[in-house]
Design a protein around this motif. Structure first.
Motif, mmCIF file in Angstrom:
data_model
loop_
_atom_site.group_PDB
_atom_site.id
_atom_site.type_symbol
_atom_site.label_atom_id
_atom_site.label_comp_id
_atom_site.label_asym_id
_atom_site.label_seq_id
_atom_site.Cartn_x
_atom_site.Cartn_y
_atom_site.Cartn_z
ATOM 1 N N TRP A 39 -14.566 -26.943 -36.920
ATOM 2 C CA TRP A 39 -13.499 -27.626 -36.409
ATOM 3 C C TRP A 39 -13.842 -27.101 -34.786
ATOM 4 N N ASN A 40 -14.278 -25.701 -35.111
ATOM 5 C CA ASN A 40 -14.746 -25.292 -33.611
ATOM 6 C C ASN A 40 -15.341 -25.937 -32.301
ATOM 7 N N GLU A 41 -16.005 -26.600 -32.604
ATOM 8 C CA GLU A 41 -16.620 -27.042 -31.650
ATOM 9 C C GLU A 41 -16.703 -28.465 -30.865
ATOM 10 N N VAL A 42 -16.554 -28.456 -29.889
ATOM 11 C CA VAL A 42 -16.987 -30.673 -29.288
ATOM 12 C C VAL A 42 -18.365 -30.726 -29.269
ATOM 13 N N ASP A 43 -18.608 -31.677 -29.347
ATOM 14 C CA ASP A 43 -19.875 -32.454 -28.916
ATOM 15 C C ASP A 43 -20.572 -32.126 -27.568
ATOM 16 N N VAL A 44 -19.244 -32.479 -26.666
ATOM 17 C CA VAL A 44 -19.465 -32.263 -25.315
ATOM 18 C C VAL A 44 -18.519 -31.672 -24.353
ATOM 19 N N TYR A 45 -18.163 -30.634 -23.660
ATOM 20 C CA TYR A 45 -17.236 -29.820 -23.400
ATOM 21 C C TYR A 45 -16.425 -30.226 -22.843
ATOM 22 N N GLY A 142 -17.537 -39.081 -30.162
ATOM 23 C CA GLY A 142 -17.361 -40.128 -29.876
ATOM 24 C C GLY A 142 -16.095 -40.017 -29.303
ATOM 25 N N GLN A 143 -15.538 -39.472 -29.622
ATOM 26 C CA GLN A 143 -13.649 -38.967 -29.737
ATOM 27 C C GLN A 143 -13.153 -38.613 -28.176
ATOM 28 N N GLN A 144 -12.527 -38.845 -27.635
ATOM 29 C CA GLN A 144 -11.443 -37.594 -26.511
ATOM 30 C C GLN A 144 -10.736 -36.759 -27.517
ATOM 31 N N VAL A 145 -10.676 -35.257 -27.042
ATOM 32 C CA VAL A 145 -9.921 -34.729 -27.828
ATOM 33 C C VAL A 145 -9.141 -33.734 -26.963
ATOM 34 N N LYS A 146 -8.628 -33.299 -27.468
ATOM 35 C CA LYS A 146 -7.689 -31.370 -26.628
ATOM 36 C C LYS A 146 -8.459 -31.017 -27.112
ATOM 37 N N THR A 147 -8.473 -29.600 -25.966
ATOM 38 C CA THR A 147 -9.381 -28.165 -26.201
ATOM 39 C C THR A 147 -8.319 -27.357 -25.596
ATOM 40 N N GLN A 148 -8.868 -26.024 -26.677
ATOM 41 C CA GLN A 148 -7.324 -25.263 -25.747
ATOM 42 C C GLN A 148 -8.778 -24.327 -25.343
ATOM 43 N N PHE A 149 -8.844 -23.200 -24.550
ATOM 44 C CA PHE A 149 -10.172 -22.188 -24.572
ATOM 45 C C PHE A 149 -9.246 -20.773 -23.337
ATOM 46 N N THR A 150 -9.358 -19.975 -23.692
ATOM 47 C CA THR A 150 -8.995 -18.884 -23.285
ATOM 48 C C THR A 150 -10.313 -18.215 -22.096
ATOM 49 N N LEU A 151 -9.466 -17.620 -21.321
ATOM 50 C CA LEU A 151 -9.887 -17.466 -19.885
ATOM 51 C C LEU A 151 -9.661 -15.840 -19.365
ATOM 52 N N PRO A 152 -10.890 -15.340 -19.427
ATOM 53 C CA PRO A 152 -10.332 -13.914 -18.315
ATOM 54 C C PRO A 152 -10.604 -13.751 -17.370
#
Length: 158
Positions: A39-45, A142-152
């Motif tokens: 669940w916490n990984e995507v195929d393409v960033y 194969g589906q575009q998904v919503k992602t969240q990430f934290t950047l320092p």
């Protein structure tokens, strides 16, 4: 003949096990698939249009982060920031990229001293997101998904 008949009888009795089909319910298949799904990984960033499409996934992630950080640093460099004390802080900025490629700032964890010295910090962060190039969203199966990430983001003002 008698032996052949007994042989055929034994063969027919034991051969029924070979034709027995094990039925698997759709719930079991779904449960196995959910357990194997990361669940916490995507195929393409997520990726900017300005980053090369021929790079590998790690290269795309690095290019995306570097482009975003450069935009934020440019926004801070364009501001005339005056402080009463030196600031060396790392702020954690949480972003979200929608399925349509829209980047939004969710939260910025900023130290209280930094907030006192630079009260318009969040406004500068929002301003830095305005001039970004087109963003391609992350892809999962194969589906575009919503992602969240934290950047320092490291802030240093002398």
């Amino acid at each position: 003949m008698h032996k052949a008949l007994i042989f055929l009888l034994l063969l027919s009795i034991t051969s029924c096990d070979y034709f027995h089909v094990k039925k698997t319910s759709s719930e079991v298949i779904l449960q196995e698939e959910l357990e194997a799904f990361k669940w916490n990984e995507v195929d393409v960033y997520p990726n900017f249009a300005s980053c090369g499409s021929d790079e590998n996934n790690a290269g795309k992630k690095e290019c995306f982060e570097n482009t975003l950080i450069a935009s934020i640093y440019d926004a801070f460099a364009s501001e005339n920031i005056i402080v009463t004390q030196d600031i060396q802080d790392t702020i954690l900025v949480r972003f979200e990229i929608s399925e349509l490629g829209k980047l939004s700032l969710l939260e910025a964890k900023i130290d209280s001293v930094t907030t006192l010295e630079i009260p318009n910090m969040e406004n500068i962060l929002h301003k830095s997101l305005e001039g970004l190039p087109e963003i391609y969203p992350a892809i999962k199966r194969g589906q575009q998904v919503k992602t969240q990430f934290t950047l320092p983001i490291r802030i240093q003002v002398d």
